[in-house]
Design a protein around this motif. Sequence first.
Motif, PDB file in Angstrom:
ATOM      1  N   ARG A 135       2.217   2.978   0.264  1.00 26.91           N
ATOM      2  CA  ARG A 135       1.670   3.282  -1.065  1.00 26.91           C
ATOM      3  C   ARG A 135       2.245   4.597  -1.594  1.00 26.91           C
ATOM      4  O   ARG A 135       2.555   4.725  -2.776  1.00 26.91           O
TER       5      ARG A 135
ATOM      6  N   GLU B 172      -5.799  -4.479  -2.935  1.00 26.51           N
ATOM      7  CA  GLU B 172      -5.136  -3.289  -2.423  1.00 26.51           C
ATOM      8  C   GLU B 172      -6.020  -2.052  -2.548  1.00 26.51           C
ATOM      9  O   GLU B 172      -6.081  -1.219  -1.645  1.00 26.51           O
TER      10      GLU B 172
ATOM     11  N   ALA C 141      -7.242   0.229   0.417  1.00 25.66           N
ATOM     12  CA  ALA C 141      -6.864   1.645   0.435  1.00 25.66           C
ATOM     13  C   ALA C 141      -8.090   2.533   0.532  1.00 25.66           C
ATOM     14  O   ALA C 141      -8.114   3.508   1.281  1.00 25.66           O
TER      15      ALA C 141
END
Length: 532
Positions: free
Chosen positions: A253, A204, A208
């Motif tokens: 997120r 992740e 990101a």
Amino acid sequence: MYAEALQSIALAVAQVRSVDLVLARIVHGLAAQPDVALARLWLIAPGDICGVCPMRAECPDRTRCLHLAASAGGSRESPEEEWARLDGAFRRFPLGVRKVGHIGATGEPILLQSLGGQADWLVRGEWARREGIQSFAGQPLVFRGAVLGVLAVFSRRVLGAQEFSWLRTFADHAAVALANARAFEEVARLRGQLELERDYLREEVKDALSFGELVGRSAALQRVLQQLEPVAATTASVLILGESGVGKELIARAIHEHGPRRERPLIRVNCASIPRELFESEFFGHVKGAFTGALRDRAGRFQAADGGTLFLDEVGEIPLELQGKLLRVLQEGTFERVGEDVTRKVDVRIVAATNRDLKAEVAAGRFREDLYYRLSVFPIEVPPLRQRREDIPLLAEHFLRRLSAKLKLPTPRLTLAHVQALQRYDWPGNVRELENVLERAVILSRGGRLRLEGALPEAGATRERKVATPVPGAPFLTEKEWRQREQENLRAALAAAGGKVYGPGGAAELLGLAPTTLASRLRALGIRHEKS
């Protein structure tokens, strides 16, 4: 049974860290002793087969009972009989019922030295007479004051008080070994959980960082951000809608990081990348041997996200025949691993995203209506980049700084001409495409002037102008007026650049033209300039 033999079994049991191996070594070690016909071990666990349990009529409390966990022994009369089975009539004992249940409920051992005079304690007296069973010894497995289960031995000779005392000591050692094995397995489970979360979080973070942060001041983006704060503070399901590359994952997120579950993991699942045959394994996990290639137990994404947030990216790509399995866990919060009958419970917040029109998919019969409503408690639509062109300068500056640091190159200057060129393009790939274009431009620039030519698709850059519809009555310029306006524009650029055409800060850079192209136009229009 002799003390030396029991001590040897206890030492063998203490050397293993698996609960199943501990239980197997206990009963097989006892069953191997002379005159021991059958050794069995029950463990206290939640009630699970109450509806079909042979002893359900006698059960006073269905919350817990004794589960047969290990069995070993052999028939003297019929060697083909299988006494290692765990699915027989005595696979469960209610606590407090019959001799095994009595030991489990009270923690008090029982020794029957002559079963012939204790007919009321026997359920299958014929079996005992046929096998020559003379004694029954039952010991509780007690660890730190808590009864873990019951160890029972059926012997073909009368057991004395001394042997019963030795069995008591052995049961204490067995309880410690069992507790230690459970602790080791729990540590292994937690380690596996942490490793799973670590791997997912690394993935992740990588994703990101490659996409950037929520950047922009446009009214379209501000409308989205205004919706985030109130919904983030809840546990409601959120459905994020928008084209590919608009930043749906960043919205997910932000919801997680501003919500009450921020200390727990955010686990992402790309639903479009999961093969149909691995859907259940990926979401719910599997046990070793459940299918070819299942070499070890594996926790699924729901278990990894327990207590946190599960981000279902591209949820519209889940095949229709598999959507019901997802709906069940969303509704009930329970699931079973592939190859396992144990029902597990999870507490997971769902944030989903899709670039599909799910309402149209529902109408076309390609997406379940009940699943759609379960997911879209709070829908958020993220606008495409072409609807927030005023954010392009901020996004471009942000990406140029980060990409230059990544490529270890000086950050190139973003000029007005660059911004105008970027804003003319339609950006069908949205923010992700903008980042890719700027990365190509930084590489082509090699630490010098930012070069969009060769990085920005020319066809796309002019698409907006090509499809523009002329407005009736709009003002226009004659050829003479156009040439005069072009001369004025070029002279203004030269004045702003101090007469320079080439190099950083030159007129060519300000206008977003190749220096050779600008020099050619200046010559054609008879405009003098500084040689640089």
